[in-house]
Structures are given as C-alpha cells and as structure tokens.
Design a protein around this motif. Sequence first.
Motif, short mmCIF file in Angstrom:
data_model
loop_
_atom_site.label_atom_id
_atom_site.label_comp_id
_atom_site.label_asym_id
_atom_site.label_seq_id
_atom_site.Cartn_x
_atom_site.Cartn_y
_atom_site.Cartn_z
N VAL A 121 0.88 -1.20 -0.06
CA VAL A 121 0.00 -0.31 0.18
C VAL A 121 0.72 1.30 -0.17
O VAL A 121 0.63 2.02 -0.71
CB VAL A 121 -0.89 -0.09 1.25
CG1 VAL A 121 -1.57 1.33 1.51
CG2 VAL A 121 -1.95 -0.96 1.07
N GLU A 122 1.93 1.22 0.91
CA GLU A 122 2.73 2.28 0.92
C GLU A 122 3.33 2.63 -0.67
O GLU A 122 3.60 3.83 -0.84
CB GLU A 122 3.89 2.27 2.29
CG GLU A 122 3.14 2.22 3.44
CD GLU A 122 4.02 2.06 4.59
OE1 GLU A 122 5.30 1.17 4.16
OE2 GLU A 122 3.93 2.10 5.82
N ALA A 123 4.06 1.59 -1.06
CA ALA A 123 4.70 1.71 -2.43
C ALA A 123 3.77 2.22 -3.48
O ALA A 123 4.12 3.10 -4.31
CB ALA A 123 5.22 0.24 -2.83
N GLU A 124 2.33 1.63 -3.57
CA GLU A 124 1.59 1.93 -4.60
C GLU A 124 1.27 3.47 -4.13
O GLU A 124 1.17 4.27 -5.28
CB GLU A 124 0.28 1.33 -4.33
CG GLU A 124 0.33 -0.12 -4.84
CD GLU A 124 0.60 0.04 -6.38
OE1 GLU A 124 0.04 0.70 -7.26
OE2 GLU A 124 1.24 -0.93 -6.85
N LEU A 125 1.02 4.16 -3.14
CA LEU A 125 0.89 5.51 -3.02
C LEU A 125 1.96 6.36 -3.45
O LEU A 125 1.98 7.39 -4.08
CB LEU A 125 0.56 5.77 -1.26
CG LEU A 125 -0.83 5.21 -1.02
CD1 LEU A 125 -0.84 5.51 0.67
CD2 LEU A 125 -1.93 6.11 -1.65
N ALA A 126 3.13 5.82 -3.08
CA ALA A 126 4.29 6.64 -3.43
C ALA A 126 4.78 6.85 -4.96
O ALA A 126 5.16 7.67 -5.51
CB ALA A 126 5.43 5.99 -2.51
N GLU A 127 4.25 5.50 -5.66
CA GLU A 127 4.45 5.43 -6.89
C GLU A 127 3.57 6.02 -7.77
O GLU A 127 3.56 6.20 -9.24
CB GLU A 127 4.77 4.16 -7.22
CG GLU A 127 6.03 3.42 -6.85
CD GLU A 127 5.99 1.81 -6.77
OE1 GLU A 127 5.11 1.21 -7.59
OE2 GLU A 127 7.05 1.18 -6.27
N ASN A 128 2.35 6.52 -7.19
CA ASN A 128 1.37 6.99 -8.34
C ASN A 128 0.94 8.33 -7.53
O ASN A 128 -0.10 8.45 -6.80
CB ASN A 128 0.06 6.20 -8.06
CG ASN A 128 0.49 4.59 -8.80
OD1 ASN A 128 0.67 4.80 -10.12
ND2 ASN A 128 0.66 3.59 -7.96
N PRO A 129 1.50 9.35 -7.83
CA PRO A 129 1.19 10.88 -7.58
C PRO A 129 -0.39 11.14 -8.05
O PRO A 129 -0.60 10.62 -8.90
CB PRO A 129 2.05 11.84 -8.05
CG PRO A 129 2.87 10.98 -9.04
CD PRO A 129 2.79 9.38 -8.73
N VAL A 130 -1.09 12.09 -7.15
CA VAL A 130 -2.25 12.38 -7.61
C VAL A 130 -2.17 13.82 -8.23
O VAL A 130 -1.49 14.71 -7.74
CB VAL A 130 -2.99 12.38 -6.45
CG1 VAL A 130 -4.48 13.10 -6.48
CG2 VAL A 130 -3.14 11.13 -5.45
N LEU A 131 -2.94 13.90 -9.10
CA LEU A 131 -2.95 15.15 -10.16
C LEU A 131 -4.28 15.87 -9.56
O LEU A 131 -5.29 15.42 -9.67
CB LEU A 131 -3.12 14.88 -11.52
CG LEU A 131 -3.20 16.19 -12.46
CD1 LEU A 131 -1.98 16.80 -12.40
CD2 LEU A 131 -3.33 15.82 -13.74
N LEU A 132 -3.96 17.24 -8.89
CA LEU A 132 -5.02 18.08 -8.51
C LEU A 132 -5.55 18.96 -9.59
O LEU A 132 -4.78 19.15 -10.78
CB LEU A 132 -4.21 18.88 -7.45
CG LEU A 132 -3.51 18.35 -6.10
CD1 LEU A 132 -2.90 19.49 -5.22
CD2 LEU A 132 -4.49 17.50 -5.16
#
Length: 85
Positions: free
Chosen positions: A21-32
């Motif tokens: 979960v931590e890796a997925e979040l870090a590897e997939n930034p969110v576009l605002l």
Amino acid sequence: IAVIREGAGGAPMAEEILARVEAELAENPVLLPNGEQVSLRASGGVSRSHRGEPPKAVFARADAELYRAKQARRLVQPAGSSSSS
C-alpha cells in the motif's frame, strides 16, 4: 483506517500488505485540479490477536505501532530535500 483479515498469515503477511500500500501510494502521485502533482504517504501499525484477547488490546498495540512508524518517517529526510546543490 483499520484492516482486519482473518487468516492473514500473521504479522509478516500484514506487513507485506502494508508495504505494498505504501509503495503504491508513493509510486502514483495524484494530479490536483490546479495541475499540481502530490505524492501521498501512509503509515500503519500491525498487530496480531491472541486467543481470548480483547479487541481493544489488539487495536492499542496496532495504534502504538502506527505512531512509531509515523515518528520514524518524520526522522527520515525526504529525498531531494538536502540543502547541498
């Protein structure tokens, strides 16, 4: 957030799930909406229940682990934030 898994293989498997979960979040930034990209981070705590143990005790241990993880993350300097050029 609490994730409860029956027969999850114990703490090692729960720690692997948390790491994914931590890796997925870090590897997939969110576009605002304003076009800025932000990276999300997560911290978690893992605790295994023991026969006859009240759920409150299991959550208390997991909560303590969560705060240890958050504190450890604060002590690590984020990549790219060094003052050298």
